[in-house]
Design an enzyme around this catalytic site. Structure first.
Site, PDB file in Angstrom:
ATOM      1  N   ARG A 175      15.209  32.613  10.112  1.00  0.00           N
ATOM      2  CA  ARG A 175      13.875  32.014  10.046  1.00  0.00           C
ATOM      3  C   ARG A 175      12.927  32.818   9.165  1.00  0.00           C
ATOM      4  O   ARG A 175      12.270  32.275   8.280  1.00  0.00           O
ATOM      5  CB  ARG A 175      13.304  31.872  11.457  1.00  0.00           C
ATOM      6  CG  ARG A 175      14.026  30.871  12.337  1.00  0.00           C
ATOM      7  CD  ARG A 175      13.362  30.756  13.692  1.00  0.00           C
ATOM      8  NE  ARG A 175      13.236  32.037  14.377  1.00  0.00           N
ATOM      9  CZ  ARG A 175      14.212  32.624  15.056  1.00  0.00           C
ATOM     10  NH1 ARG A 175      15.397  32.041  15.132  1.00  0.00           N
ATOM     11  NH2 ARG A 175      14.021  33.783  15.652  1.00  0.00           N
ATOM     12  N   SER A 272      11.944  44.501   8.747  1.00  0.00           N
ATOM     13  CA  SER A 272      12.824  44.095   9.862  1.00  0.00           C
ATOM     14  C   SER A 272      12.902  45.209  10.895  1.00  0.00           C
ATOM     15  O   SER A 272      12.091  45.267  11.818  1.00  0.00           O
ATOM     16  CB  SER A 272      14.208  43.711   9.339  1.00  0.00           C
ATOM     17  OG  SER A 272      14.832  44.783   8.654  1.00  0.00           O
ATOM     18  N   ARG A 273      13.859  46.122  10.738  1.00  0.00           N
ATOM     19  CA  ARG A 273      14.004  47.275  11.618  1.00  0.00           C
ATOM     20  C   ARG A 273      14.264  48.515  10.762  1.00  0.00           C
ATOM     21  O   ARG A 273      15.069  48.472   9.823  1.00  0.00           O
ATOM     22  CB  ARG A 273      15.160  47.070  12.607  1.00  0.00           C
ATOM     23  CG  ARG A 273      14.896  45.986  13.641  1.00  0.00           C
ATOM     24  CD  ARG A 273      13.870  46.442  14.675  1.00  0.00           C
ATOM     25  NE  ARG A 273      13.613  45.432  15.686  1.00  0.00           N
ATOM     26  CZ  ARG A 273      12.614  44.552  15.644  1.00  0.00           C
ATOM     27  NH1 ARG A 273      11.779  44.560  14.624  1.00  0.00           N
ATOM     28  NH2 ARG A 273      12.441  43.672  16.615  1.00  0.00           N
ATOM     29  N   GLU A 302      10.484  55.895  13.955  1.00  0.00           N
ATOM     30  CA  GLU A 302       9.063  55.630  14.236  1.00  0.00           C
ATOM     31  C   GLU A 302       8.607  56.383  15.481  1.00  0.00           C
ATOM     32  O   GLU A 302       9.355  56.491  16.445  1.00  0.00           O
ATOM     33  CB  GLU A 302       8.845  54.120  14.424  1.00  0.00           C
ATOM     34  CG  GLU A 302       8.939  53.351  13.125  1.00  0.00           C
ATOM     35  CD  GLU A 302       8.506  51.901  13.285  1.00  0.00           C
ATOM     36  OE1 GLU A 302       7.657  51.589  14.144  1.00  0.00           O
ATOM     37  OE2 GLU A 302       9.035  51.066  12.532  1.00  0.00           O
ATOM     38  N   HIS A 320       3.989  49.337  10.636  1.00  0.00           N
ATOM     39  CA  HIS A 320       4.610  48.322  11.498  1.00  0.00           C
ATOM     40  C   HIS A 320       3.596  47.217  11.859  1.00  0.00           C
ATOM     41  O   HIS A 320       3.333  46.948  13.038  1.00  0.00           O
ATOM     42  CB  HIS A 320       5.167  48.978  12.766  1.00  0.00           C
ATOM     43  CG  HIS A 320       6.276  48.180  13.404  1.00  0.00           C
ATOM     44  ND1 HIS A 320       7.298  48.761  14.108  1.00  0.00           N
ATOM     45  CD2 HIS A 320       6.518  46.839  13.448  1.00  0.00           C
ATOM     46  CE1 HIS A 320       8.123  47.828  14.561  1.00  0.00           C
ATOM     47  NE2 HIS A 320       7.666  46.649  14.171  1.00  0.00           N
ATOM     48  N   ILE A 321       3.077  46.564  10.832  1.00  0.00           N
ATOM     49  CA  ILE A 321       2.029  45.558  11.037  1.00  0.00           C
ATOM     50  C   ILE A 321       2.483  44.152  10.639  1.00  0.00           C
ATOM     51  O   ILE A 321       1.651  43.274  10.430  1.00  0.00           O
ATOM     52  CB  ILE A 321       0.746  45.924  10.267  1.00  0.00           C
ATOM     53  CG1 ILE A 321       1.043  46.080   8.762  1.00  0.00           C
ATOM     54  CG2 ILE A 321       0.116  47.184  10.845  1.00  0.00           C
ATOM     55  CD1 ILE A 321      -0.212  46.214   7.916  1.00  0.00           C
ATOM     56  N   ALA A 322       3.786  43.932  10.556  1.00  0.00           N
ATOM     57  CA  ALA A 322       4.273  42.632  10.082  1.00  0.00           C
ATOM     58  C   ALA A 322       3.760  41.475  10.929  1.00  0.00           C
ATOM     59  O   ALA A 322       3.488  40.388  10.411  1.00  0.00           O
ATOM     60  CB  ALA A 322       5.798  42.611  10.039  1.00  0.00           C
ATOM     61  N   SER A 323       3.620  41.677  12.226  1.00  0.00           N
ATOM     62  CA  SER A 323       3.158  40.589  13.087  1.00  0.00           C
ATOM     63  C   SER A 323       1.652  40.639  13.333  1.00  0.00           C
ATOM     64  O   SER A 323       1.123  39.887  14.162  1.00  0.00           O
ATOM     65  CB  SER A 323       3.883  40.658  14.443  1.00  0.00           C
ATOM     66  OG  SER A 323       3.539  41.844  15.137  1.00  0.00           O
TER      67      SER A 323
END
Length: 384
Positions: A175, A272-273, A302, A320-323
């Site tokens: 997705r 992603s990770r 992290e 880590h601000i992707a969302s």
């Protein structure tokens, strides 16, 4: 004995006790719980990451459910304590659950929730932003300006890469990977090469149709190719974005050897990770190849970066601000709360965790269901 932690309490007389290990965006998630007779306790400790001891203190002697975070270590100790306190559910405010020992949750009959379906476009947008920032050297240029070093236009000043007509490579065309690909193709008219264990038919059809549209308008059509190996993507693509799941097969997916086969001026993006990249090898590659650039939202250890990464001008790094869009983060909080509430109330499991619009509509009552429980099958939970 665990030390007490500071909390904020909503609806003190509520029948069910639900704990959130962090304050979360928005207030709808709180209202949804308190409207269903839940006492909500929100940890307000000034720690970025809570320890197991901190969470044990939060759970206490009576706790019906916990909303937690991807940074926390949810295994045997916490699930056994939650069960002893009468708990039925734990939900990550995240789509991933690498921090959860699902087998331990199964052992104690604890439902484990996550929040897919709400992060797709937001995460893809961040990956696209990193791609553009790296290609046009935006962070370097911003720092240059703020340092007062700009004396005027120069022909060679911060020359970067043109995206139009280049090839974007996607590793993991699920997705998020497919959404990212569409943004890069439609936004910058890039060609596509992707690698995935499964054929991304809808993505292929989109590229084909968009290519025909461009051709009909007298422009060069875009193309797509499904690579037979990940190495083909690394060799051919100008911009490569990583979107695999993290497991033992994808740990250090990008290593010294695979970095070496990429183009010298390629751009590598990871939202992603962190552990899918051997970060130490990446630092060495960046040192040796100054025109190679990366955009990173996640890191191997992290919240730390490997030594030297922060000094690399050819690296764009964000925390880590992707969302981190308002709509997405508030939606994640809502879904996590409804996972816990649904299990407390004995609701069935929603049939498709990637189609969750009805849970997020603020003008209607959400369905009487748990949006996404990853161990529903193991616990024998029924679906709606």
């Amino acid at each position: 004995m665990a030390k007490p932690v500071s909390i904020e309490v909503w609806n003190p007389s509520g029948k069910y006790r639900v704990v959130s290990t962090k304050p979360m965006p928005g207030t709808r998630w709180i209202r949804l719980l308190t409207d269903q007779d839940c006492r909500v306790e929100i940890c307000t400790e000034k720690k970025t990451i809570l320890s197991v001891e901190d969470i044990l203190s939060l759970i206490g002697n009576k706790c019906d459910g916990v909303i937690g975070q991807l940074t926390e270590d949810w295994g045997e100790v916490l699930f056994s304590m939650l069960r002893r306190a009468g708990g039925k559910a734990f939900s990550n405010m995240a789509v991933g659950y690498n921090n959860v020992v699902v087998g331990a949750a199964n052992k104690y009959g604890i439902a484990v929730g996550n929040t897919p379906g709400v992060l797709t476009e937001t995460t893809a947008e961040l990956a696209a932003s990193l791609s553009l920032a790296a290609s046009r050297r935006i962070v370097e240029a911003d720092q240059f300006m703020r340092a007062g070093l700009y004396d005027g236009w120069l022909p060679h000043l911060f020359v970067g890469n043109l995206l139009k007509g280049q090839t974007v490579g996607v590793i993991g065309a699920g997705r998020i990977g497919s959404a990212y690909a569409r943004m890069m193709i439609e936004g910058f008219k890039m060609n596509l090469i992707y690698y995935d264990l499964y054929q991304a038919t809808r993505l292929e059809n989109f590229v084909t149709a968009y290519g025909e549209f461009l051709k009909a308008n007298g422009e060069q059509p875009v193309t797509w190719k499904r690579a037979s190996s990940m190495e083909d993507v690394l060799r051919e693509a100008d911009v490569i974005s990583l979107h695999p799941v993290l497991d033992k097969t994808t740990y250090h997916l990008i290593n010294k050897e695979r970095l070496a086969i990429m183009k010298k001026e390629a751009i590598l993006v990871n939202a992603s990770r962190g552990p899918v990249i051997d970060e130490a090898a990446l630092v060495e590659h960046l040192k040796q190849n100054p025109m190679f650039r990366v955009g990173l939202d996640v890191f191997e250890d992290e919240p730390f970066m490997k030594p030297g990464l922060a000094d690399m001008k050819n690296a764009v790094v964000v925390p880590h601000i992707a969302s981190a869009s308002k709509w997405t983060r508030e939606g994640m909080a809502t879904l996590a709360a409804l996972n816990v509430l649904g299990k407390i109330k004995g609701y069935p499991i929603w049939s498709d965790p990637n189609r969750i619009e009805s849970f997020l509509d603020e003008n209607s009552v959400p369905p009487a269901a748990c949006p996404s429980i990853v161990n529903a099958k193991e616990l024998g939970l029924s679906k709606l």
